[in-house]
Design a protein around this motif. Structure first.
Motif, PDB file in Angstrom:
ATOM      1  N   LEU A 175       0.838  -1.203   0.000  1.00  0.00           N
ATOM      2  CA  LEU A 175       0.000   0.000   0.000  1.00  0.00           C
ATOM      3  C   LEU A 175       0.875   1.256   0.000  1.00  0.00           C
ATOM      4  O   LEU A 175       0.569   2.240  -0.682  1.00  0.00           O
ATOM      5  CB  LEU A 175      -0.918  -0.023   1.237  1.00  0.00           C
ATOM      6  CG  LEU A 175      -2.059   0.967   1.261  1.00  0.00           C
ATOM      7  CD1 LEU A 175      -2.972   0.806   0.055  1.00  0.00           C
ATOM      8  CD2 LEU A 175      -2.873   0.823   2.544  1.00  0.00           C
ATOM      9  N   LYS A 176       1.953   1.186   0.738  1.00  0.00           N
ATOM     10  CA  LYS A 176       2.869   2.346   0.795  1.00  0.00           C
ATOM     11  C   LYS A 176       3.413   2.634  -0.599  1.00  0.00           C
ATOM     12  O   LYS A 176       3.444   3.792  -1.049  1.00  0.00           O
ATOM     13  CB  LYS A 176       4.007   2.054   1.772  1.00  0.00           C
ATOM     14  CG  LYS A 176       4.752   3.310   2.174  1.00  0.00           C
ATOM     15  CD  LYS A 176       5.588   3.094   3.428  1.00  0.00           C
ATOM     16  CE  LYS A 176       6.237   4.384   3.866  1.00  0.00           C
ATOM     17  NZ  LYS A 176       5.420   5.278   4.643  1.00  0.00           N
ATOM     18  N   ALA A 177       3.793   1.574  -1.291  1.00  0.00           N
ATOM     19  CA  ALA A 177       4.327   1.746  -2.654  1.00  0.00           C
ATOM     20  C   ALA A 177       3.237   2.312  -3.577  1.00  0.00           C
ATOM     21  O   ALA A 177       3.490   3.214  -4.379  1.00  0.00           O
ATOM     22  CB  ALA A 177       4.832   0.401  -3.174  1.00  0.00           C
ATOM     23  N   LEU A 178       2.045   1.788  -3.413  1.00  0.00           N
ATOM     24  CA  LEU A 178       0.928   2.218  -4.261  1.00  0.00           C
ATOM     25  C   LEU A 178       0.619   3.704  -4.089  1.00  0.00           C
ATOM     26  O   LEU A 178       0.240   4.397  -5.032  1.00  0.00           O
ATOM     27  CB  LEU A 178      -0.300   1.379  -3.886  1.00  0.00           C
ATOM     28  CG  LEU A 178      -1.535   1.462  -4.751  1.00  0.00           C
ATOM     29  CD1 LEU A 178      -1.247   0.919  -6.143  1.00  0.00           C
ATOM     30  CD2 LEU A 178      -2.677   0.663  -4.113  1.00  0.00           C
ATOM     31  N   LEU A 179       0.810   4.180  -2.845  1.00  0.00           N
ATOM     32  CA  LEU A 179       0.436   5.571  -2.546  1.00  0.00           C
ATOM     33  C   LEU A 179       1.642   6.513  -2.547  1.00  0.00           C
ATOM     34  O   LEU A 179       1.544   7.652  -2.091  1.00  0.00           O
ATOM     35  CB  LEU A 179      -0.276   5.626  -1.183  1.00  0.00           C
ATOM     36  CG  LEU A 179      -1.582   4.813  -1.090  1.00  0.00           C
ATOM     37  CD1 LEU A 179      -2.111   4.781   0.331  1.00  0.00           C
ATOM     38  CD2 LEU A 179      -2.648   5.376  -2.045  1.00  0.00           C
ATOM     39  N   LYS A 225      -4.464  14.781   2.277  1.00  0.00           N
ATOM     40  CA  LYS A 225      -3.267  15.411   2.877  1.00  0.00           C
ATOM     41  C   LYS A 225      -1.994  14.918   2.203  1.00  0.00           C
ATOM     42  O   LYS A 225      -0.993  15.621   2.170  1.00  0.00           O
ATOM     43  CB  LYS A 225      -3.199  15.105   4.371  1.00  0.00           C
ATOM     44  CG  LYS A 225      -4.234  15.843   5.191  1.00  0.00           C
ATOM     45  CD  LYS A 225      -3.927  15.719   6.669  1.00  0.00           C
ATOM     46  CE  LYS A 225      -4.980  16.477   7.480  1.00  0.00           C
ATOM     47  NZ  LYS A 225      -4.597  16.638   8.886  1.00  0.00           N
ATOM     48  N   LEU A 226      -2.026  13.695   1.672  1.00  0.00           N
ATOM     49  CA  LEU A 226      -0.850  13.163   0.963  1.00  0.00           C
ATOM     50  C   LEU A 226      -0.782  13.666  -0.481  1.00  0.00           C
ATOM     51  O   LEU A 226       0.149  13.329  -1.207  1.00  0.00           O
ATOM     52  CB  LEU A 226      -0.891  11.624   0.935  1.00  0.00           C
ATOM     53  CG  LEU A 226      -0.759  10.872   2.258  1.00  0.00           C
ATOM     54  CD1 LEU A 226      -0.730   9.367   1.996  1.00  0.00           C
ATOM     55  CD2 LEU A 226       0.497  11.288   3.015  1.00  0.00           C
ATOM     56  N   GLY A 227      -1.807  14.399  -0.897  1.00  0.00           N
ATOM     57  CA  GLY A 227      -1.783  14.966  -2.253  1.00  0.00           C
ATOM     58  C   GLY A 227      -2.530  14.158  -3.296  1.00  0.00           C
ATOM     59  O   GLY A 227      -2.475  14.465  -4.489  1.00  0.00           O
ATOM     60  N   HIS A 228      -3.255  13.132  -2.868  1.00  0.00           N
ATOM     61  CA  HIS A 228      -4.030  12.338  -3.831  1.00  0.00           C
ATOM     62  C   HIS A 228      -5.308  13.072  -4.217  1.00  0.00           C
ATOM     63  O   HIS A 228      -5.815  13.903  -3.457  1.00  0.00           O
ATOM     64  CB  HIS A 228      -4.388  10.974  -3.236  1.00  0.00           C
ATOM     65  CG  HIS A 228      -3.181  10.147  -2.914  1.00  0.00           C
ATOM     66  ND1 HIS A 228      -2.467   9.480  -3.871  1.00  0.00           N
ATOM     67  CD2 HIS A 228      -2.538   9.933  -1.738  1.00  0.00           C
ATOM     68  CE1 HIS A 228      -1.448   8.860  -3.300  1.00  0.00           C
ATOM     69  NE2 HIS A 228      -1.456   9.125  -2.010  1.00  0.00           N
ATOM     70  N   HIS A 229      -5.820  12.708  -5.387  1.00  0.00           N
ATOM     71  CA  HIS A 229      -7.094  13.267  -5.841  1.00  0.00           C
ATOM     72  C   HIS A 229      -8.162  12.233  -5.539  1.00  0.00           C
ATOM     73  O   HIS A 229      -8.188  11.152  -6.142  1.00  0.00           O
ATOM     74  CB  HIS A 229      -7.013  13.574  -7.337  1.00  0.00           C
ATOM     75  CG  HIS A 229      -8.198  14.331  -7.803  1.00  0.00           C
ATOM     76  ND1 HIS A 229      -9.370  13.712  -8.180  1.00  0.00           N
ATOM     77  CD2 HIS A 229      -8.411  15.663  -7.908  1.00  0.00           C
ATOM     78  CE1 HIS A 229     -10.250  14.638  -8.508  1.00  0.00           C
ATOM     79  NE2 HIS A 229      -9.695  15.833  -8.352  1.00  0.00           N
ATOM     80  N   VAL A 230      -9.022  12.542  -4.573  1.00  0.00           N
ATOM     81  CA  VAL A 230      -9.910  11.508  -4.028  1.00  0.00           C
ATOM     82  C   VAL A 230     -11.381  11.841  -4.255  1.00  0.00           C
ATOM     83  O   VAL A 230     -11.789  12.993  -4.059  1.00  0.00           O
ATOM     84  CB  VAL A 230      -9.712  11.378  -2.491  1.00  0.00           C
ATOM     85  CG1 VAL A 230     -10.458  10.163  -1.956  1.00  0.00           C
ATOM     86  CG2 VAL A 230      -8.242  11.309  -2.131  1.00  0.00           C
TER      87      VAL A 230
END
Ligand code: 5GP
Ligand code: MN
Length: 355
Positions: A8-12, A43-48
């Protein structure tokens, strides 16, 4: 094999297009988990985007991020939601274990090209996800969301808004910290959420003390006129017609929790509520102790859920559904009596069972 958390860390690791969905008629755990995860990923910068397969009760609309939820509506936004599903690089499926629980969205998600991540605590998860955080021992999906954020090394990103979403999920799914799922781990997590600044009485008040007068009158009617107790089966149930829902102008969420009143009767270890929603009868089952409503619901009413809290559906008429239910009880009489005896419930005054 990398651990699920490192996968998951790699994915995100880079900002992605993220789609989050949860089950039909989201409850506080479903919506709270979705909005907590979305607040964190933003907060991590993803578009959700959070998409729910149906509307949800008004007593949940205080949650941080609520205004950005897209409620799927086949006639209004089918194309828009399908595009979101197909464009998503990562799809999170929260608080449900089989794709049937998200209605039309189920097949869209099944065929979506992105990476599917299941985070859930129901029994018998369907095998559709690429990354699977299914843990039926967890008290709530929100507990798993907290652990995932923590294990990704980002607990400091949990602010009061995210924390209150998580708290709402854990509070409701543990029955306000009284179900046996309320582990030491649960309380330790709540301690961390308090450190993040959550206002737990405000969350409790918004969820449990925000009834309309009409809803309370409906509750009175149900308890007085609709509750049926079957002492010989340690069982109580409620069946509500469409006309009764209309007469009390019942809104989404107004029937939530009614089944718990049936279960709160001394000696009752199995409770059910049948609600005629028009296209189908929606059923909720609750139990205490050994008796598994998850098995009962899966075997007889195309449902599932947890050991002591499950739901199902019937496409027969309301009265035929109740007749079917009553017809099943004799097969479970011994199991129910044993559950009652083991759980220390005093016997209900009953005539001896018919041989
Ligand atoms: P509720 O009775 O509050 O709607 O649901 C109780 C539990 O059973 C929840 O965890 C819910 O997700 C699950 N559940 C409710 N209805 C269904 C259903 O039709 N199928 C399955 N598999 N689970 C359900
Ligand atoms: Mn849940």
């Amino acid at each position: 094999m990398p651990s699920p958390i490192s996968a998951l860390k790699a994915l995100l690791a880079q900002p992605k297009q993220v789609f989050i969905t949860t089950h039909h008629k989201p409850d506080a755990d479903a919506l709270g988990s979705s909005l907590a995860l979305s607040g964190y990923l933003r907060k991590l910068g993803h578009h959700v985007t959070v998409v729910t397969p149906s509307d949800y009760p008004g007593f949940l609309n205080w949650m941080a991020g609520n205004e950005e939820v897209v409620i799927y509506d086949k006639r209004q936004n089918d194309r828009q939601v399908r595009d979101l599903v197909n464009r998503a690089e990562v799809l999170f499926c929260l608080d449900f274990s089989c794709l049937g629980r998200i209605n039309e969205l189920g097949e869209y998600v099944r065929h979506a090209p992105g990476v599917k991540v299941l985070i859930d605590h129901h029994q018998e998860p369907e095998n559709f996800a690429d990354l699977d955080y299914a843990n039926p021992r967890a008290a709530a999906t929100a507990e798993l969301i907290f652990e995932i954020i923590r294990d990704l090394g980002d607990q400091h990103l949990i602010d009061a808004g995210i924390g209150e979403c998580l708290y709402a999920g854990i509070m409701t799914d543990t029955g306000s910290f009284r179900h046996p799922s309320t582990s030491r781990n649960v309380h330790l997590i709540i301690a961390e959420l308090l450190s993040a600044g959550i206002d737990l009485s405000a969350v409790h008040r918004r969820i449990y003390d925000s009834h309309s007068e009409q809803r309370l009158r409906f509750l009175g009617f149900v308890l007085k006129d609709k509750l049926v107790v079957k002492p010989e089966f340690n069982t109580a149930y409620i069946a509500i017609t469409q006309d009764e829902l209309k007469a009390y102008d019942s809104k989404t969420g107004d029937t939530e929790g009614l089944v718990n009143f049936a279960l709160s009767i001394e000696g009752v270890v199995f409770a059910a509520i049948f609600i005629d929603r028009g296209p189908a009868v929606k059923i909720s089952f609750r139990s205490v102790g050994e008796f598994s409503v998850s098995d009962f619901s899966r075997q007889h009413f195309a449902g599932g859920g947890h050991h002591n809290a499950a739901g199902g559906i019937s496409h027969e008429r309301l009265d035929a559904t109740v007749t079917k239910f009553l017809g099943l009880l004799p097969d479970y009489q011994v199991a129910l009596a044993t559950t009652a005896a083991v759980s220390g419930a005093p016997a209900l005054a009953v005539a001896p069972p018919v041989a």
